[in-house]
Scaffold this active site. Sequence first.
Site, PDB file in Angstrom:
ATOM      1  N   GLU A  75     150.603 -78.020  37.581  1.00 15.69           N
ATOM      2  CA  GLU A  75     149.239 -77.878  37.097  1.00 15.69           C
ATOM      3  C   GLU A  75     149.189 -77.066  35.805  1.00 15.69           C
ATOM      4  O   GLU A  75     150.028 -76.196  35.566  1.00 15.69           O
ATOM      5  CB  GLU A  75     148.374 -77.151  38.138  1.00 15.69           C
ATOM      6  CG  GLU A  75     148.188 -77.912  39.423  1.00 15.69           C
ATOM      7  CD  GLU A  75     147.360 -77.126  40.419  1.00 15.69           C
ATOM      8  OE1 GLU A  75     147.195 -77.614  41.553  1.00 15.69           O
ATOM      9  OE2 GLU A  75     146.865 -76.025  40.074  1.00 15.69           O
ATOM     10  N   CYS A 126     146.549 -72.290  30.211  1.00 18.13           N
ATOM     11  CA  CYS A 126     147.241 -71.602  31.307  1.00 18.13           C
ATOM     12  C   CYS A 126     148.293 -72.573  31.834  1.00 18.13           C
ATOM     13  O   CYS A 126     147.959 -73.628  32.377  1.00 18.13           O
ATOM     14  CB  CYS A 126     146.237 -71.226  32.383  1.00 18.13           C
ATOM     15  SG  CYS A 126     146.960 -70.416  33.818  1.00 18.13           S
ATOM     16  N   CYS A 130     156.129 -71.959  43.883  1.00 17.13           N
ATOM     17  CA  CYS A 130     156.464 -70.550  43.674  1.00 17.13           C
ATOM     18  C   CYS A 130     157.155 -70.000  44.909  1.00 17.13           C
ATOM     19  O   CYS A 130     156.730 -70.285  46.028  1.00 17.13           O
ATOM     20  CB  CYS A 130     155.195 -69.748  43.378  1.00 17.13           C
ATOM     21  SG  CYS A 130     155.503 -67.994  43.031  1.00 17.13           S
ATOM     22  N   CYS A 162     152.724 -65.129  47.965  1.00 19.53           N
ATOM     23  CA  CYS A 162     151.585 -64.211  48.067  1.00 19.53           C
ATOM     24  C   CYS A 162     150.557 -64.804  49.029  1.00 19.53           C
ATOM     25  O   CYS A 162     150.265 -66.003  48.973  1.00 19.53           O
ATOM     26  CB  CYS A 162     150.955 -63.979  46.700  1.00 19.53           C
ATOM     27  SG  CYS A 162     152.056 -63.148  45.532  1.00 19.53           S
ATOM     28  N   CYS A 166     147.453 -67.010  47.729  1.00 21.18           N
ATOM     29  CA  CYS A 166     147.686 -67.943  46.623  1.00 21.18           C
ATOM     30  C   CYS A 166     148.016 -69.338  47.141  1.00 21.18           C
ATOM     31  O   CYS A 166     148.904 -69.508  47.980  1.00 21.18           O
ATOM     32  CB  CYS A 166     148.825 -67.424  45.750  1.00 21.18           C
ATOM     33  SG  CYS A 166     149.274 -68.538  44.399  1.00 21.18           S
ATOM     34  N   CYS A 202     145.284 -71.548  40.628  1.00 17.80           N
ATOM     35  CA  CYS A 202     146.532 -72.292  40.501  1.00 17.80           C
ATOM     36  C   CYS A 202     147.017 -72.766  41.860  1.00 17.80           C
ATOM     37  O   CYS A 202     146.951 -72.066  42.856  1.00 17.80           O
ATOM     38  CB  CYS A 202     147.587 -71.454  39.777  1.00 17.80           C
ATOM     39  SG  CYS A 202     148.655 -70.483  40.787  1.00 17.80           S
TER      40      CYS A 202
END
Length: 344
Positions: free
Chosen positions: A94, A107, A114, A118, A121, A334
């Site tokens: 993205e 961005c 990832c 977290c 997220c 995101c």
Amino acid sequence: MSEPVHALDLSHEEWIDVSTNRWGLPKYRADQLCQWIYDKKVFNVHEMTNLSKELRDKLVYDLMILPPIPVTEETSKDGTRKFLWQLYDGERIESVLLTHGNHTTACISSQVGCPLNCSFCATGQSGFRRDLTAGEITGQLLAMEKRLGTNIGNVVFMGMGEPFLNIRAVFKAIAILNSPKMRNLGARHITISTSGIVPGILDLAEFPLPVRLSVSLHAPNDALRSKIMPVNRKYPLGPLVDALRTYQQKTGERITLEYVMIQKVNDEPELAFEMAALLSGLGVYVNLIPYNPVKDVYQRSTPERIKAFAAVLTRLGIENEIRREKGTDINAACGQLRRRESEN
């Protein structure tokens, strides 16, 4: 037969080397090719009309210019545009285009997914697939600029992934974007956002280009931060703040801190007092960000709680701003678009 050259992965020095030693061309041809790609956003060799037909016919088999392929594009009522791209191995990433008056900011992502997980997220919930190459990173900006029809003035590495866990490709992408012979984007218009990878912050302090630094803080003590950001167990706040001091001493740059406001998790006023104590002596600017919910377990702080938190920081001398929401109606946080598409 040798592998074709991946154009977007090349630094300017590599362009010269490939042009002269592989293709037997004069150096100026490297600059011409870079101008077509980075200035004119032309990705088809046959459209590069100041090259001879013979050269174009040769390069079409030996030069791959592969910006990401658009899968989905959504536009918010506030002008925010979100892109889901497909890479050439089928993975998806993205990017987001933000508008602030006359300013635009891209961005962009540095990884597919990832690894940091977290708890708040969407990207982390989808897992980690792989690092992006330098060309896949720069390609996001070029593809957005081509669709927009104009250059974008600012870039933030705040999309999917942790930039400092893919630091070699990220630094190379920054050098490519900054090169006067390529995209010619000023280094001060580029920001790296990190979850707090201490070695990466120290590497950035030594990086020759004055790239700006943003750190996702989200909690001012180790117990809470480790709960919502597992990376804190490896790089707790003590070493993180020490690294920020080193970065600031070496660069003189103010550091931006991102703080997502989560209802009754990290928005109590006493945590603002803890933050002020933690940041004592540092030149920082705190962005207080209304949480964009992606998990039912967390809710966005109320405007009243955010304002109360901000008031404490202001009283204690910590410059801060409540960030204006962008793209909430299109799930612009995101990882949300990629996750939704994969579920569908």
